[in-house]
Motif scaffolding. Structure first.
Motif, PDB file in Angstrom:
ATOM      1  N   MET A  74       0.827  -1.206   0.000  1.00  0.00           N
ATOM      2  CA  MET A  74       0.000   0.000   0.000  1.00  0.00           C
ATOM      3  C   MET A  74       0.862   1.257   0.000  1.00  0.00           C
ATOM      4  N   ILE A  75       1.899   1.263   0.810  1.00  0.00           N
ATOM      5  CA  ILE A  75       2.786   2.436   0.867  1.00  0.00           C
ATOM      6  C   ILE A  75       3.484   2.642  -0.477  1.00  0.00           C
ATOM      7  N   ALA A  76       3.911   1.547  -1.123  1.00  0.00           N
ATOM      8  CA  ALA A  76       4.564   1.665  -2.431  1.00  0.00           C
ATOM      9  C   ALA A  76       3.614   2.265  -3.458  1.00  0.00           C
ATOM     10  N   THR A  83      -0.313  12.364  -3.054  1.00  0.00           N
ATOM     11  CA  THR A  83      -1.250  12.683  -1.976  1.00  0.00           C
ATOM     12  C   THR A  83      -2.345  13.642  -2.404  1.00  0.00           C
ATOM     13  N   HIS A  84      -2.560  13.810  -3.692  1.00  0.00           N
ATOM     14  CA  HIS A  84      -3.608  14.731  -4.132  1.00  0.00           C
ATOM     15  C   HIS A  84      -4.984  14.158  -3.780  1.00  0.00           C
ATOM     16  N   GLY A  85      -5.946  15.054  -3.567  1.00  0.00           N
ATOM     17  CA  GLY A  85      -7.296  14.633  -3.228  1.00  0.00           C
ATOM     18  C   GLY A  85      -7.450  14.346  -1.739  1.00  0.00           C
ATOM     19  N   ASP A  86      -8.680  13.989  -1.355  1.00  0.00           N
ATOM     20  CA  ASP A  86      -8.988  13.666   0.034  1.00  0.00           C
ATOM     21  C   ASP A  86      -8.443  12.274   0.345  1.00  0.00           C
ATOM     22  N   ARG A  87      -7.542  12.207   1.324  1.00  0.00           N
ATOM     23  CA  ARG A  87      -6.900  10.936   1.659  1.00  0.00           C
ATOM     24  C   ARG A  87      -7.362  10.381   3.008  1.00  0.00           C
ATOM     25  N   THR A  88      -8.492  10.864   3.492  1.00  0.00           N
ATOM     26  CA  THR A  88      -8.986  10.376   4.786  1.00  0.00           C
ATOM     27  C   THR A  88      -9.233   8.872   4.735  1.00  0.00           C
ATOM     28  N   VAL A 159      -9.063   2.399  -3.512  1.00  0.00           N
ATOM     29  CA  VAL A 159      -9.127   3.506  -2.557  1.00  0.00           C
ATOM     30  C   VAL A 159      -8.080   4.569  -2.894  1.00  0.00           C
ATOM     31  N   LEU A 160      -6.891   4.143  -3.286  1.00  0.00           N
ATOM     32  CA  LEU A 160      -5.808   5.084  -3.571  1.00  0.00           C
ATOM     33  C   LEU A 160      -5.997   5.812  -4.901  1.00  0.00           C
TER      34      LEU A 160
END
Length: 296
Positions: A74-76, A83-88, A159-160
């Motif tokens: 997931m981190i990769a 990080t653009h957009g809502d990342r909640t 989700v990402l």
């Protein structure tokens, strides 16, 4: 070999594995799909772990890969997407995955006695392969589980990459389900450890959560992957038809392979396990049936 030396060797294998995967993502040829790049890197890391398994003649080198890989994958992906957009929602998913990964990896570290111990199922699988045991080792013990976990992670990719929908009630449900699944697994494992420390020879576990399900740990694991599917559904409802594919794969593995092997082993080693089967549900927890009374 001591447990400490064993853990060091396994740790070195994982550093090399994820180093090779990271090198591929950084400098290897790219496809037109980030998810496919992640799959290729995942398989490269799996092959490195497989090489360590073969060199040590012990396929339990792979055991912790199941829980270590998801947060790193997931981190990769996230580092490539940005990080653009809502990342909640993404932060909620990462929190649930890390909680699950720490719990499951910690459980493995606690229970693993060190090399040359090997999960008892692996020699059985290799023996069934005969002359093709190396293929069985590669595919059944290493590659197929990797593909199953990757399928379970595809909702995280959704989700990402799809941030058009804001946080909603389904995300809260997913958090509750995911955290609840991890807590259920932790409680089931803790109860089993306490039982194993004082059980009589041949005694079968049918207490606590294990009186409601013969495999509550597997049920909790399945529910965790359902939670990731719920996150994917919250991000992209139009993808409802496939975001639970990973959870379905997990269910099929548990019902078609893991549980039958565990059941057979328990029947062979524990005379009272037949009675447990008669009273306690196989997978989904529910109150046990009343114990049958002998005929007068």
């Amino acid at each position: 070999m001591s447990k400490t030396e064993s853990m060091v060797r396994i740790g070195i294998a994982y550093v090399l594995a994820f180093g090779a995967a990271g090198a591929w993502l950084a400098w290897g040829p790219r496809t037109s799909h980030l998810w496919l790049d992640g799959l290729i890197a995942d398989l490269i890391a799996t092959l490195v772990v497989f090489a360590a398994s073969r060199s040590h003649r012990n396929s339990s080198f792979y055991d912790a890969y199941w829980s270590v890989l998801p947060p790193l994958l997931m981190i990769a992906w996230w580092s490539e997407i940005g990080t653009h957009g809502d990342r909640t929602r993404a932060w909620l998913v990462l929190g649930v995955i890390v909680f699950w990964a720490v719990r499951l990896t910690g459980n493995w570290i606690y229970a693993f006695p060190g090399l040359p111990h090997e999960d008892w199922r692996y020699p059985l699988l290799r023996a069934r392969g005969g002359r093709a045991e190396v293929v069985v080792d590669l595919m059944a013990i290493h590659v197929i589980p990797t593909l199953q976990v990757f399928a379970g992670m595809l909702p995280v990719y959704v989700v990402l990459t799809d941030t058009r929908r804001g946080i909603g009630w389904l995300d809260i449900v997913a958090v509750v389900v995911g955290v609840g699944a991890v807590v259920l697994e932790f409680a089931a494992d803790l109860q089993m450890y306490r039982f194993a420390a004082r059980r009589r020879p041949g005694q079968a576990m049918d207490r606590g959560l294990w009186s409601w399900s013969r495999h509550p740990n597997y049920f909790g694991e399945f529910v965790f992957w359902v939670a990731l599917g719920l996150f994917g559904l919250a991000a992209a409802p139009r993808d409802w038809w496939w975001v639970f594919l990973g959870a379905i794969c997990m269910y099929a593995m548990f019902q078609g392979a893991s549980i039958p092997m565990m059941e057979q082993r328990s029947l062979e080693r524990r005379p009272g396990y037949r009675d447990v089967i008669d009273r306690v549900p196989r997978f989904v927890p529910r109150p046990p049936r009343e114990q049958r009374q002998p005929a007068a």
